[in-house]
Scaffold this motif. Structure first.
Motif, PDB file in Angstrom:
ATOM      1  N   ASP A  59     -11.671  -0.446   2.901  1.00 31.08           N
ATOM      2  CA  ASP A  59     -10.929   0.793   2.391  1.00 31.08           C
ATOM      3  C   ASP A  59      -9.581   0.654   1.965  1.00 31.08           C
ATOM      4  N   GLU A  60      -8.906  -0.330   2.198  1.00 32.44           N
ATOM      5  CA  GLU A  60      -7.614  -0.415   1.445  1.00 32.44           C
ATOM      6  C   GLU A  60      -7.925  -1.229  -0.045  1.00 32.44           C
ATOM      7  N   MET A  61      -8.796  -2.101  -0.248  1.00 28.24           N
ATOM      8  CA  MET A  61      -9.179  -2.463  -1.505  1.00 28.24           C
ATOM      9  C   MET A  61      -9.833  -1.431  -2.090  1.00 28.24           C
ATOM     10  N   ALA A  62     -10.354  -0.325  -1.689  1.00 23.47           N
ATOM     11  CA  ALA A  62     -11.117   0.551  -2.637  1.00 23.47           C
ATOM     12  C   ALA A  62      -9.981   1.693  -2.909  1.00 23.47           C
ATOM     13  N   ALA A  63      -8.662   1.720  -2.141  1.00 24.65           N
ATOM     14  CA  ALA A  63      -7.705   2.822  -2.448  1.00 24.65           C
ATOM     15  C   ALA A  63      -6.759   2.165  -3.448  1.00 24.65           C
ATOM     16  N   VAL A  64      -6.471   0.969  -3.455  1.00 27.29           N
ATOM     17  CA  VAL A  64      -5.909   0.270  -4.765  1.00 27.29           C
ATOM     18  C   VAL A  64      -6.353  -0.917  -5.113  1.00 27.29           C
ATOM     19  N   PRO A  65      -6.701  -1.042  -6.263  1.00 32.85           N
ATOM     20  CA  PRO A  65      -7.291  -2.340  -6.910  1.00 32.85           C
ATOM     21  C   PRO A  65      -6.677  -3.475  -6.556  1.00 32.85           C
ATOM     22  N   HIS A  66      -7.447  -4.519  -6.118  1.00 36.34           N
ATOM     23  CA  HIS A  66      -6.983  -5.945  -5.634  1.00 36.34           C
ATOM     24  C   HIS A  66      -7.447  -6.814  -6.506  1.00 36.34           C
ATOM     25  N   HIS A  67      -6.779  -7.817  -6.900  1.00 38.82           N
ATOM     26  CA  HIS A  67      -7.174  -9.181  -7.579  1.00 38.82           C
ATOM     27  C   HIS A  67      -7.091 -10.537  -7.035  1.00 38.82           C
ATOM     28  N   LEU A  68      -7.894 -11.520  -7.317  1.00 44.16           N
ATOM     29  CA  LEU A  68      -7.499 -13.001  -6.562  1.00 44.16           C
ATOM     30  C   LEU A  68      -8.058 -12.877  -5.160  1.00 44.16           C
ATOM     31  N   ILE A  69      -8.905 -12.077  -4.898  1.00 42.68           N
ATOM     32  CA  ILE A  69      -9.268 -11.923  -3.437  1.00 42.68           C
ATOM     33  C   ILE A  69     -10.868 -12.023  -3.536  1.00 42.68           C
ATOM     34  N   ASP A  70     -11.691 -13.124  -2.511  1.00 38.72           N
ATOM     35  CA  ASP A  70     -12.917 -13.477  -2.698  1.00 38.72           C
ATOM     36  C   ASP A  70     -13.414 -13.862  -4.093  1.00 38.72           C
ATOM     37  N   LEU A  97       0.865  -1.149   0.073  1.00 37.25           N
ATOM     38  CA  LEU A  97      -0.175  -0.020   0.106  1.00 37.25           C
ATOM     39  C   LEU A  97       0.770   1.269  -0.149  1.00 37.25           C
ATOM     40  N   ALA A  98       2.114   1.128   0.710  1.00 37.77           N
ATOM     41  CA  ALA A  98       2.812   2.418   0.678  1.00 37.77           C
ATOM     42  C   ALA A  98       3.473   2.567  -0.536  1.00 37.77           C
ATOM     43  N   LEU A  99       3.874   1.498  -1.582  1.00 32.50           N
ATOM     44  CA  LEU A  99       4.189   1.398  -3.056  1.00 32.50           C
ATOM     45  C   LEU A  99       3.277   2.160  -3.671  1.00 32.50           C
ATOM     46  N   ALA A 100       1.876   1.936  -3.530  1.00 33.87           N
ATOM     47  CA  ALA A 100       1.051   2.498  -4.353  1.00 33.87           C
ATOM     48  C   ALA A 100       0.819   4.009  -4.257  1.00 33.87           C
ATOM     49  N   GLN A 101       1.704   4.699  -3.322  1.00 33.94           N
ATOM     50  CA  GLN A 101       1.687   6.131  -3.112  1.00 33.94           C
ATOM     51  C   GLN A 101       2.658   6.491  -4.113  1.00 33.94           C
ATOM     52  N   ASP A 102       3.582   5.569  -4.730  1.00 31.73           N
ATOM     53  CA  ASP A 102       4.753   6.097  -5.538  1.00 31.73           C
ATOM     54  C   ASP A 102       4.429   5.950  -6.931  1.00 31.73           C
ATOM     55  N   VAL A 103       3.699   4.780  -7.340  1.00 30.77           N
ATOM     56  CA  VAL A 103       3.276   4.080  -8.430  1.00 30.77           C
ATOM     57  C   VAL A 103       1.811   3.670  -8.803  1.00 30.77           C
ATOM     58  N   ASP A 104       1.514   3.783  -9.808  1.00 31.17           N
ATOM     59  CA  ASP A 104       0.227   3.228 -10.200  1.00 31.17           C
ATOM     60  C   ASP A 104       0.036   2.058 -10.362  1.00 31.17           C
ATOM     61  N   ILE A 105      -0.198   1.326  -9.182  1.00 32.77           N
ATOM     62  CA  ILE A 105      -0.291  -0.268  -9.234  1.00 32.77           C
ATOM     63  C   ILE A 105      -1.571  -0.869  -9.092  1.00 32.77           C
ATOM     64  N   GLU A 106      -1.752  -2.075  -9.294  1.00 31.88           N
ATOM     65  CA  GLU A 106      -2.697  -3.040  -8.976  1.00 31.88           C
ATOM     66  C   GLU A 106      -2.291  -4.021  -8.234  1.00 31.88           C
ATOM     67  N   ILE A 107      -2.815  -4.528  -7.136  1.00 36.68           N
ATOM     68  CA  ILE A 107      -2.318  -5.677  -6.505  1.00 36.68           C
ATOM     69  C   ILE A 107      -2.881  -6.936  -6.740  1.00 36.68           C
ATOM     70  N   ILE A 108      -2.035  -8.003  -7.299  1.00 33.74           N
ATOM     71  CA  ILE A 108      -2.476  -9.442  -7.454  1.00 33.74           C
ATOM     72  C   ILE A 108      -2.137 -10.246  -6.127  1.00 33.74           C
ATOM     73  N   SER A 109      -3.328 -10.547  -5.592  1.00 31.57           N
ATOM     74  CA  SER A 109      -3.010 -11.565  -4.367  1.00 31.57           C
ATOM     75  C   SER A 109      -2.396 -12.714  -4.511  1.00 31.57           C
ATOM     76  N   VAL A 110      -1.363 -13.161  -3.822  1.00 29.47           N
ATOM     77  CA  VAL A 110      -0.616 -14.448  -3.840  1.00 29.47           C
ATOM     78  C   VAL A 110      -0.884 -15.319  -2.759  1.00 29.47           C
ATOM     79  N   ASP A 111      -2.219 -15.392  -2.574  1.00 25.36           N
ATOM     80  CA  ASP A 111      -2.346 -16.075  -1.132  1.00 25.36           C
ATOM     81  C   ASP A 111      -3.485 -17.007  -1.134  1.00 25.36           C
ATOM     82  N   SER A 112      -3.341 -18.373  -0.825  1.00 27.59           N
ATOM     83  CA  SER A 112      -4.225 -19.245  -0.920  1.00 27.59           C
ATOM     84  C   SER A 112      -5.270 -19.289   0.005  1.00 27.59           C
TER      85      SER A 112
END
Length: 319
Positions: free
Chosen positions: A57-68, A25-40
């Protein structure tokens, strides 16, 4: 060379409770990222507290994938993870953003980076035989048997990891070859399957990580983890044999409830918490072992000051 392989994929890995989510989430302040979860575990719906799932709130701030993405009755594989991730990387880059893979399911990372050799599909007859042996002899005894035929796989599996021990023995009985040989064969391919920058958050002091694991487990309990497990237990289609329910923490609370233990009793609750914390520490130990087998990783000591600067630098960003 396709678009996905032109740029190295960013991966932020590490053992549980090492601070991966906060760093991402800190990196998202520097780069326009989307997070891909690597969690089973994060893939499962309705399992939020015990998986330390990112908040709304965290998932709204930065797009997340492979969750739920799955019901707890369903299963997920490393092969499916690779397929989903390759698609997502392309889609994220097409949007002009940087994909960042974040998580601690090391088999998924290895599958993406090195590939997985073709392994035999499940054999119902062999699986039934192993089910009967596990019921009669117990999982630790089967783990000991696995150590005789596939010591490499046995070394990375917990003695109580019934599902993976059974699968490894199934491969042995089906092919006469250890499961580890398939993974080693994949690693010997001439070219890597995927070009990546793999940043690994690892503590210099294991006690630091153990303390964070205990603190996080206590916070989960305060957040209503037991009630979450009770809600899951109300579903007749869920049981402790499913991969979702065998996740650390969930399994310990579920088994205590199955045994009729009174978790309102402080002594009983402490015992369950101690078991959950111990299982989580063992998970972290296995994750670190996996990471140490990846020589290409860039280690950032997560228990040291300015660790985030180290992560930024590893990904080529200004500190």
């Amino acid at each position: 060379m396709n678009e996905m392989t032109k740029q190295p994929t960013w991966i932020l890995a590490g053992p549980t409770a090492c601070g991966k989510t906060a760093a991402a989430l800190a990196l998202a302040q520097d780069v326009d990222i989307e997070i891909i979860s690597v969690d089973s575990a994060l893939i499962y719906k309705g399992m939020d507290i015990g998986t330390a799932k990112p908040s709304a709130d965290e998932m709204a701030a930065v797009p997340h994938h492979l969750i739920d993405i799955l019901d707890p009755t369903e299963s997920y594989s490393a092969a499916r993870f690779v397929q989903d991730t390759q698609r997502l990387i392309g889609e994220i880059r097409a949007r002009g953003r940087t994909p960042l893979l974040v998580g601690g399911t090391m088999l998924y990372i290895k599958a993406l980076l090195e590939g997985l050799d073709d392994m035999p599909s499940a054999d119902p007859a062999i699986r039934a035989m192993l089910d009967a042996q596990i019921a009669e002899r117990g999982t630790p005894a089967m783990h000991a048997e696995l150590a005789q035929v596939d010591p490499i796989t046995a070394a990375r599996l917990a003695p109580g990891d019934t599902q993976r021990i059974q699968r490894a023995l199934e491969v042995w009985h089906s092919t006469g070859q250890p499961l580890s040989s398939f993974h080693q064969r994949a690693r010997k391919q001439d070219e890597p399957q995927h070009d990546a920058i793999l940043v690994s958050l690892e503590p210099t002091d294991r006690a630091w990580l153990h303390q964070r694991v205990a603190q996080r487990f206590e916070l989960m309990m305060q957040a209503g983890f037991i009630d979450e497990v009770k809600r899951l237990r109300q579903r007749p289609d869920l049981h402790v044999g499913l991969p979702a329910i065998r996740c650390v923490g969930y399994r310990q609370v579920w088994e205590a409830l199955d045994a009729g233990q009174d978790l309102s009793n402080p002594a009983v609750l402490k015992d369950v918490m101690d078991k959950g914390i111990a299982a989580t520490r063992q998970l972290a130990k296995r994750q670190i072992t996996w990471l140490r087998s990846m020589p290409q990783r860039i280690v950032v000591h997560c228990d040291q000051p300015h660790a985030l600067d180290g992560v930024r630098s590893a990904f080529g960003l200004p500190r």
